[in-house]
Design a protein around this motif. Structure first.
Motif, short mmCIF file in Angstrom:
data_model
loop_
_atom_site.label_atom_id
_atom_site.label_comp_id
_atom_site.label_asym_id
_atom_site.label_seq_id
_atom_site.Cartn_x
_atom_site.Cartn_y
_atom_site.Cartn_z
N THR A 94 37.52 53.28 35.02
CA THR A 94 36.84 52.65 36.15
C THR A 94 35.43 52.20 35.75
OG1 THR A 94 38.01 54.22 37.55
CG2 THR A 94 36.15 53.05 38.55
N PRO A 95 35.03 50.97 36.09
CA PRO A 95 33.64 50.58 35.81
C PRO A 95 32.64 51.46 36.58
CG PRO A 95 34.99 48.67 36.40
CD PRO A 95 35.81 49.90 36.70
N LEU A 96 31.45 51.57 36.02
CA LEU A 96 30.36 52.26 36.70
C LEU A 96 29.50 51.20 37.36
CD1 LEU A 96 29.73 54.67 33.75
CD2 LEU A 96 30.32 55.43 36.05
N TYR A 97 29.50 51.16 38.67
CA TYR A 97 28.86 50.06 39.39
C TYR A 97 27.37 50.31 39.68
CZ TYR A 97 33.69 48.48 40.01
OH TYR A 97 34.98 48.07 39.78
N GLY A 98 26.87 51.48 39.31
CA GLY A 98 25.48 51.80 39.62
C GLY A 98 24.48 50.85 38.98
N ARG A 99 24.78 50.43 37.76
CA ARG A 99 23.85 49.53 37.07
C ARG A 99 23.75 48.19 37.79
NH1 ARG A 99 21.95 50.19 31.16
NH2 ARG A 99 22.24 52.42 30.91
N LEU A 100 24.83 47.79 38.44
CA LEU A 100 24.82 46.55 39.22
C LEU A 100 23.87 46.68 40.41
CD1 LEU A 100 25.97 43.79 40.21
CD2 LEU A 100 27.86 45.09 41.24
N VAL A 101 24.00 47.79 41.14
CA VAL A 101 23.11 48.02 42.29
C VAL A 101 21.67 48.08 41.83
CG1 VAL A 101 22.57 49.60 44.19
CG2 VAL A 101 24.96 49.24 43.52
N GLU A 102 21.44 48.80 40.73
CA GLU A 102 20.07 48.90 40.20
C GLU A 102 19.50 47.55 39.80
OE1 GLU A 102 18.95 51.77 37.16
OE2 GLU A 102 20.65 53.00 37.77
N ALA A 103 20.33 46.75 39.11
CA ALA A 103 19.84 45.44 38.64
C ALA A 103 19.43 44.58 39.82
CB ALA A 103 20.92 44.76 37.80
N LEU A 104 20.25 44.60 40.87
CA LEU A 104 19.93 43.79 42.05
C LEU A 104 18.66 44.29 42.72
CD1 LEU A 104 23.61 43.45 43.31
CD2 LEU A 104 22.16 41.57 42.50
N HIS A 105 18.53 45.61 42.84
CA HIS A 105 17.31 46.17 43.43
C HIS A 105 16.09 45.86 42.55
CE1 HIS A 105 19.34 49.18 46.38
NE2 HIS A 105 18.91 48.11 47.00
N ASP A 106 16.27 46.01 41.25
CA ASP A 106 15.14 45.76 40.34
C ASP A 106 14.65 44.31 40.44
OD1 ASP A 106 15.04 48.31 39.40
OD2 ASP A 106 16.19 47.93 37.57
N GLU A 107 15.56 43.40 40.73
CA GLU A 107 15.15 41.99 40.82
C GLU A 107 14.85 41.58 42.27
OE1 GLU A 107 16.55 39.15 38.16
OE2 GLU A 107 17.52 40.57 36.81
N GLY A 108 14.71 42.59 43.11
CA GLY A 108 14.23 42.33 44.47
C GLY A 108 15.24 41.78 45.46
N VAL A 109 16.52 41.88 45.14
CA VAL A 109 17.54 41.41 46.08
C VAL A 109 17.73 42.46 47.18
CG1 VAL A 109 19.98 40.79 46.39
CG2 VAL A 109 18.73 40.02 44.36
N GLU A 110 17.60 42.04 48.41
CA GLU A 110 17.74 42.97 49.53
C GLU A 110 19.22 43.14 49.85
OE1 GLU A 110 16.71 41.30 53.22
OE2 GLU A 110 16.84 43.19 54.32
N LEU A 111 19.78 44.25 49.43
CA LEU A 111 21.18 44.54 49.77
C LEU A 111 21.22 45.19 51.14
CD1 LEU A 111 22.26 46.16 46.37
CD2 LEU A 111 22.58 43.78 47.09
N HIS A 112 22.32 45.00 51.86
CA HIS A 112 22.47 45.68 53.14
C HIS A 112 23.35 46.93 53.03
CE1 HIS A 112 21.24 42.05 55.85
NE2 HIS A 112 20.22 42.71 55.35
N TYR A 113 24.40 46.81 52.23
CA TYR A 113 25.36 47.91 52.20
C TYR A 113 26.23 47.76 50.96
CZ TYR A 113 28.65 51.29 54.37
OH TYR A 113 29.42 52.38 54.68
N ALA A 114 26.86 48.87 50.57
CA ALA A 114 27.78 48.84 49.43
C ALA A 114 28.96 49.74 49.74
CB ALA A 114 27.08 49.33 48.16
N VAL A 115 30.12 49.36 49.27
CA VAL A 115 31.34 50.14 49.51
C VAL A 115 32.09 50.30 48.19
CG1 VAL A 115 33.63 50.05 50.55
CG2 VAL A 115 31.63 49.59 51.96
N HIS A 116 32.46 51.53 47.89
CA HIS A 116 33.29 51.84 46.74
C HIS A 116 34.73 51.75 47.24
CE1 HIS A 116 34.43 55.15 43.55
NE2 HIS A 116 34.73 53.95 43.14
N VAL A 117 35.48 50.78 46.74
CA VAL A 117 36.84 50.56 47.26
C VAL A 117 37.79 51.57 46.61
CG1 VAL A 117 38.70 48.90 47.57
CG2 VAL A 117 36.33 48.12 47.60
N THR A 118 38.14 52.60 47.36
CA THR A 118 38.99 53.67 46.81
C THR A 118 40.21 53.84 47.73
OG1 THR A 118 37.62 55.28 47.98
CG2 THR A 118 37.04 54.81 45.69
N GLY A 119 40.44 55.06 48.23
CA GLY A 119 41.55 55.25 49.16
C GLY A 119 41.38 54.31 50.35
N HIS A 120 42.49 53.90 50.97
CA HIS A 120 42.51 52.95 52.08
C HIS A 120 42.26 51.50 51.63
CE1 HIS A 120 41.22 56.84 53.87
NE2 HIS A 120 42.15 56.54 54.75
N GLY A 121 42.16 51.28 50.32
CA GLY A 121 42.08 49.92 49.78
C GLY A 121 41.06 49.05 50.50
#
Lengths: 371, 371
Positions: free
Chosen positions: A242-269
């Motif tokens: 499985t990819p580690l998606y934390g670096r993606l969230v960090e990169a976006l935050h580091d470059e000042g992108v205002e994220l609203h929410y994040a979801v790890h798509v696991t059970g319940h697809g």
């Protein structure tokens, strides 16, 4: 829409039976929040419905999560010997991923992680190659997640865990030093774009059903996966880490992108896209490619699209909700950091539901009750 | 002195087999510490040998630990039905205790805890009384430890965990806001007094052997415990919940007592007193009373004093190391907070070893290699 539930019940995991006790535990847990006052802290009540628990320390937020892998290592045990590999490097990576990918959904940057390895016999720990793969894979995944591995608990539970196997899990702690980087379901807004980071395979959910399906394949786990670029068998393809998606969230935050929410798509697809409690509709306009091993799995299992997309990730590993004005920039940043993002859809005012337009499918809010 | 090891190997837990893989994991984990720099933090290298992992956040320390109960719930499963109780309130308390008592040894005040409950079947979670006992016992223990219960992971691992049982564990995070309250082995000093907080029974270590011994008792778990004030059977007495020692550490810190170190007396029994790496001798002058269930256990098992005190707590639940000048005050404060402390002995310059003077026993440093 109870197909997915039925599918799981048939494979021996019945979510209908689990729920009442879980609810009682959740209520009892909520009553302990007042204890934080003695530490000069308080809880973010809302985080109790999220993938990680968040505590307000005043000057920053602390997030923590305990997770476990599930039954994926049984696949490694089954396919490893014939292929001359233990695959516990990938299994370790997946265990770390299942923990840390949950932690980062609230915007936390991983700080440290502690492991739980419970085996059914002392002999389990005596296989030197497997242990080396497990230890090195775990360490490498922690480094990739920028997380210190702070030790953990190793134990033998004879008579409780099957002698030939191991239960793998652990816990991680992260920090949200800039409070504005906190992500919660309540921040999703009509007009947001839904950006999807692709999945590489089954990841860590749905393995009970996948193991059952292997029994029905002509050559079991060795059966070739149609469309697999390396012509691999079903079992080996299931083990893609499985990819580690934390670096993606960090990169976006580091470059000042205002994220609203994040979801790890696991059970319940894909139903997980409506994890937020808000009355909002999630309209998916474009779908990512389905990893070949999942395409094979749902075909052999005879699952229709509704059940398949309501159970498995079907190509969506992680979803980000961002203001529409920032979507293009987020995609560009993701690309630069090795995370190709699909600008897949939009959030609208409307009944809480997920609409997969290309498939003509709708999952109503009642089909996802995980809070 | 390998008696205790042999005793455990006979009961199916062979520490000699576990160790090499553990050491490899420890080395690999240590290499990940550099990742903390990205978070503006650093690790306390020394804490890797302690019961909790400690990270320096600059203005305070964060401590975290992942732990699990072991096989004690098998005793509850065996004795509960005949006594009309599930005992999972006590089992929950013990799981929280095994986590939090480790956390507080470094001087951390518990902040929050997340649970891991892994069962072998969906049916395990369907027993409403047992689930209610588990949830309420867990919540009550967290409250007693002044710790918020922040949820956790509940899962079914069919084919990995025995269908009738559950693996219980979890993780806790704590803070050391006043850096001077950090406790480490390196702070122990010649001249310190050793204060012992009593154990109430077997606590959470040595249950594999205890379960084996039950097979040799005339009436199994129902066999009366000689000296038990309530005339209870062996099984019920084993289930007495472990005290939560965090409030003791907090009370002493709150009243300004400078503690040097704390040890949770678990596996390796009294050998744990020399957990510090320093070349120091621990001279025990007075011993606490042995809980009746442990006296019965070691007698039936035919364990000599050396093996008994090197394996079980034998009445010592938790040990504090304090400057001699503060010992009397610490005892008075403990008394006031419901923790009668025994001023049991002294720390001296000398070879690393534990001397139990009343028993004429010496455990050399080589008999405890847990770092």
């Amino acid at each position: 829409m109870s197909h997915a539930r039925d599918g799981y019940a048939n494979a021996g995991v019945d979510y209908g039976v689990i729920d009442p006790g879980k609810l009682l535990a959740q209520r009892t847990a909520a009553e302990t929040a007042s204890e934080l006052a003695a530490r000069g802290a308080s809880e973010l009540v809302e985080s109790r419905g999220e993938s990680a628990y968040v505590v307000d320390l005043g000057d920053r937020y602390l997030a923590t999560v305990t997770e476990a892998l599930g039954t994926k290592n049984l696949v490694a045990d089954a396919v490893g010997p014939a292929l001359g590999r233990s695959f516990y490097d990938a299994i370790a990576h997946d265990t770390v991923a299942t923990i840390v990918n949950d932690l980062v959904t609230v915007g936390a940057r991983p700080l440290c992680l502690t492991a739980y390895w419970g085996a059914g016999s002392s002999e389990w720990f005596a296989d030197e190659r497997r242990m080396a793969d497990l230890a090195r894979g775990w360490g490498a995944a922690c480094k990739e997640a920028r997380c210190a591995w702070g030790g953990g608990e190793t134990q033998v539970l004879k008579g409780m865990i099957a002698p030939s196997t191991v239960v793998l899990g652990g816990s991680a702690v992260g920090m949200i030093a800039k409070k504005g980087e906190l992500l919660l379901g309540s921040r999703v807004a009509a007009g947001d774009r839904i950006l999807i980071a692709p999945a590489v395979g089954i990841h860590t959910n749905g393995l009970t059903l996948a193991r059952k399906i292997a029994e029905f394949l002509p050559e079991g786990y060795s059966t070739s996966v149609p469309g697999d670029p390396r012509g691999r068998g079903f079992g080996e393809a299931l083990l893609d880490p499985t990819p580690l998606y934390g670096r993606l969230v960090e990169a976006l935050h580091d470059e000042g992108v205002e994220l609203h929410y994040a979801v790890h798509v696991t059970g319940h697809g894909w139903r997980k896209l409506m994890r937020s409690n808000l009355e909002l509709s999630y309209i998916v306009e474009t779908m990512p490619a389905v990893p070949p091993v999942l395409a094979q799995l749902v075909e052999v299992a005879g699952l229709g699209a509704e059940e398949a997309y309501g159970t498995f990730n079907m190509g969506a590993g992680f979803a980000l909700f961002v203001p529409a004005s920032l979507a293009a920039r987020a995609v560009e940043i993701g690309q630069r950091h090795g995370f190709p993002l699909l600008d897949a859809g939009r959030v609208e005012t409307g009944p809480r539901r997920v609409v997969l337009e290309p498939l003509g499918l709708i999952y109503e809010g009642t089909t996802l009750a995980i809070r």
